[in-house]
Write a protein that holds these residues in place. Structure first.
Motif, mmCIF file in Angstrom:
data_model
loop_
_atom_site.group_PDB
_atom_site.id
_atom_site.type_symbol
_atom_site.label_atom_id
_atom_site.label_comp_id
_atom_site.label_asym_id
_atom_site.label_seq_id
_atom_site.Cartn_x
_atom_site.Cartn_y
_atom_site.Cartn_z
ATOM 1 N N GLU A 78 0.647 -1.254 -0.163
ATOM 2 C CA GLU A 78 -0.008 -0.040 -0.129
ATOM 3 C C GLU A 78 0.785 1.208 -0.010
ATOM 4 O O GLU A 78 0.309 2.502 -0.221
ATOM 5 C CB GLU A 78 -1.076 -0.070 1.304
ATOM 6 N N LEU A 79 2.036 1.108 0.214
ATOM 7 C CA LEU A 79 2.954 2.375 0.069
ATOM 8 C C LEU A 79 3.011 3.057 -1.235
ATOM 9 O O LEU A 79 3.276 2.368 -2.188
ATOM 10 C CB LEU A 79 4.482 1.718 0.343
ATOM 11 N N GLY A 80 2.509 4.198 -1.358
ATOM 12 C CA GLY A 80 2.525 4.758 -2.557
ATOM 13 C C GLY A 80 3.769 5.664 -2.637
ATOM 14 O O GLY A 80 4.491 5.754 -2.026
ATOM 15 N N PRO A 81 3.491 6.583 -3.894
ATOM 16 C CA PRO A 81 4.591 7.236 -4.467
ATOM 17 C C PRO A 81 4.830 8.756 -3.158
ATOM 18 O O PRO A 81 5.778 8.941 -3.239
ATOM 19 C CB PRO A 81 4.111 7.939 -5.551
ATOM 20 N N GLU A 82 3.675 8.777 -2.394
ATOM 21 C CA GLU A 82 3.896 9.947 -1.600
ATOM 22 C C GLU A 82 3.300 9.417 -0.285
ATOM 23 O O GLU A 82 2.390 8.761 0.133
ATOM 24 C CB GLU A 82 3.024 11.163 -1.737
ATOM 25 N N PRO A 83 4.155 9.260 0.853
ATOM 26 C CA PRO A 83 5.452 10.057 0.959
ATOM 27 C C PRO A 83 6.688 9.068 0.412
ATOM 28 O O PRO A 83 7.754 9.972 0.120
ATOM 29 C CB PRO A 83 5.671 10.047 2.535
ATOM 30 N N GLY A 84 6.366 8.099 0.108
ATOM 31 C CA GLY A 84 7.349 7.178 -0.813
ATOM 32 C C GLY A 84 8.613 6.941 -0.296
ATOM 33 O O GLY A 84 8.736 7.302 1.311
ATOM 34 N N LEU A 85 9.848 6.915 -0.800
ATOM 35 C CA LEU A 85 11.033 6.723 0.012
ATOM 36 C C LEU A 85 11.779 7.716 -0.521
ATOM 37 O O LEU A 85 11.716 8.215 -1.618
ATOM 38 C CB LEU A 85 11.714 5.517 -0.877
ATOM 39 N N ARG A 86 12.767 7.996 0.593
ATOM 40 C CA ARG A 86 13.683 9.092 0.287
ATOM 41 C C ARG A 86 15.119 8.523 0.640
ATOM 42 O O ARG A 86 15.173 7.752 1.538
ATOM 43 C CB ARG A 86 13.439 10.260 1.276
ATOM 44 N N PHE A 87 16.230 9.329 -0.013
ATOM 45 C CA PHE A 87 17.375 8.737 0.316
ATOM 46 C C PHE A 87 18.339 10.014 0.355
ATOM 47 O O PHE A 87 18.143 11.068 -0.294
ATOM 48 C CB PHE A 87 17.850 7.837 -0.809
ATOM 49 N N ALA A 88 19.484 9.884 0.744
ATOM 50 C CA ALA A 88 20.698 10.928 0.768
ATOM 51 C C ALA A 88 21.980 10.223 0.609
ATOM 52 O O ALA A 88 22.022 9.048 1.440
ATOM 53 C CB ALA A 88 20.562 11.671 1.914
ATOM 54 N N TRP A 89 22.857 10.798 -0.263
ATOM 55 C CA TRP A 89 24.193 9.997 -0.126
ATOM 56 C C TRP A 89 25.251 11.073 -0.301
ATOM 57 O O TRP A 89 25.089 11.950 -1.174
ATOM 58 C CB TRP A 89 24.312 9.357 -1.566
ATOM 59 N N ALA A 90 26.013 11.095 0.724
ATOM 60 C CA ALA A 90 27.056 12.230 0.790
ATOM 61 C C ALA A 90 28.283 11.600 0.459
ATOM 62 O O ALA A 90 28.942 10.952 1.003
ATOM 63 C CB ALA A 90 27.069 12.562 2.434
ATOM 64 N N PHE A 91 28.591 12.066 -0.932
ATOM 65 C CA PHE A 91 29.741 11.747 -1.491
ATOM 66 C C PHE A 91 31.015 12.426 -0.830
ATOM 67 O O PHE A 91 30.886 13.595 -0.701
ATOM 68 C CB PHE A 91 29.812 11.845 -2.789
ATOM 69 N N ALA A 92 32.166 11.798 -0.727
ATOM 70 C CA ALA A 92 33.363 12.452 -0.224
ATOM 71 C C ALA A 92 34.709 12.253 -1.018
ATOM 72 O O ALA A 92 35.577 11.472 -0.651
ATOM 73 C CB ALA A 92 33.614 11.914 1.280
ATOM 74 N N GLY A 93 34.441 12.636 -2.425
ATOM 75 C CA GLY A 93 35.432 12.567 -3.320
ATOM 76 C C GLY A 93 35.466 11.104 -3.830
ATOM 77 O O GLY A 93 34.162 10.523 -4.214
ATOM 78 N N GLU A 94 36.609 10.415 -3.768
ATOM 79 C CA GLU A 94 36.612 8.904 -4.211
ATOM 80 C C GLU A 94 36.395 7.946 -3.134
ATOM 81 O O GLU A 94 36.327 6.738 -3.417
ATOM 82 C CB GLU A 94 37.975 8.922 -4.895
ATOM 83 N N ALA A 95 36.312 8.411 -1.703
ATOM 84 C CA ALA A 95 36.108 7.758 -0.885
ATOM 85 C C ALA A 95 34.581 7.074 -0.855
ATOM 86 O O ALA A 95 33.644 7.602 -1.031
ATOM 87 C CB ALA A 95 36.528 8.268 0.473
ATOM 88 N N PRO A 96 34.170 5.851 -0.044
ATOM 89 C CA PRO A 96 32.911 5.487 0.134
ATOM 90 C C PRO A 96 32.118 6.634 0.887
ATOM 91 O O PRO A 96 32.842 7.219 1.861
ATOM 92 C CB PRO A 96 33.023 4.179 0.799
ATOM 93 N N ALA A 97 31.087 6.567 0.690
ATOM 94 C CA ALA A 97 30.099 7.507 1.597
ATOM 95 C C ALA A 97 28.860 6.675 2.123
ATOM 96 O O ALA A 97 28.429 5.587 1.650
ATOM 97 C CB ALA A 97 29.698 8.633 0.512
ATOM 98 N N ASP A 98 28.354 7.315 3.080
ATOM 99 C CA ASP A 98 27.287 6.867 3.964
ATOM 100 C C ASP A 98 25.983 7.210 2.898
ATOM 101 O O ASP A 98 25.744 8.285 2.494
ATOM 102 C CB ASP A 98 27.037 7.401 5.142
ATOM 103 N N LEU A 99 25.101 5.858 2.678
ATOM 104 C CA LEU A 99 23.920 6.008 1.774
ATOM 105 C C LEU A 99 22.798 5.829 3.028
ATOM 106 O O LEU A 99 22.613 5.043 3.781
ATOM 107 C CB LEU A 99 23.677 5.020 1.039
ATOM 108 N N ARG A 100 21.931 7.177 3.404
ATOM 109 C CA ARG A 100 20.827 7.089 4.190
ATOM 110 C C ARG A 100 19.511 7.060 3.422
ATOM 111 O O ARG A 100 19.052 7.478 2.111
ATOM 112 C CB ARG A 100 20.713 8.414 4.767
ATOM 113 N N LEU A 101 18.492 6.168 3.801
ATOM 114 C CA LEU A 101 17.182 5.836 3.218
ATOM 115 C C LEU A 101 16.280 6.105 4.205
ATOM 116 O O LEU A 101 16.501 5.666 5.395
ATOM 117 C CB LEU A 101 17.175 4.161 3.050
ATOM 118 N N TRP A 102 15.081 6.581 4.031
ATOM 119 C CA TRP A 102 14.024 6.925 4.747
ATOM 120 C C TRP A 102 12.718 6.032 4.267
ATOM 121 O O TRP A 102 12.329 6.279 3.254
ATOM 122 C CB TRP A 102 13.678 8.275 5.057
#
Length: 164
Positions: A78-102
């Protein structure tokens, strides 16, 4: 929340970066709501937005999203497009970064009263909604990649389907 624990376990099993290092995934719930109908029943529902973090993630976003969407389509259809999924990905150059999902989740809790014994039993419901039009036992996620040679695709994730 049993539903959140099931999601975490699913991601640890299906996302390649988490299969060898499952502790790279953390989860928290900053705020939740309890849905209930006033009256004699103590049945309720927990509604939360789970904040998931994949620490030091350096693979493709698709390797996380497809297993996540497959799980949500089965357990939270039943999860629809709103509020849906959100994410943020903080890139730090070539290094791996944390991926956040809500991820919004709702878990039903059914309470039954036994007036004679004075017991209240609770059942956390996590119904699986059958929707498979193609119920394969094992799935592979292939991403177009020009550097992958003649095939043009590279394997980025694989997992067992719900019927395996």
């Amino acid at each position: 929340m049993q539903l959140l624990n099931a999601l975490i376990e699913h991601l640890r099993r299906t996302v390649p970066a988490l299969q060898e290092m499952p502790n790279r995934l953390s989860a928290q719930v900053d705020e939740g709501r309890i849905r209930f109908a006033p009256g004699a029943s103590l049945s309720q529902g927990y509604a939360v937005t789970a904040a998931l973090t994949l620490h030091a993630y350096d693979d493709t976003l698709d390797a996380v999203m497809l297993p996540l969407l497959a799980w949500l389509s089965r357990y939270q259809p039943e999860l629809g497009p709103e509020p849906g999924l959100r994410f943020a990905w903080a890139f730090a150059g070539e290094a791996p970064a944390d991926l956040r999902l809500w991820v919004p989740l709702e878990e039903r809790v059914v309470a039954r009263h036994d007036c004679a014994s004075g017991e209240i039993t609770l059942d956390h419901r996590q119904p699986a909604f059958a929707h498979e039009t193609c119920p394969a036992e094992h799935w592979q996620l292939l991403l177009r990649d020009d550097s992958a040679g003649d095939e043009g695709y590279r394997l980025v994730a694989e997992w067992d389907g719900p019927l395996a």
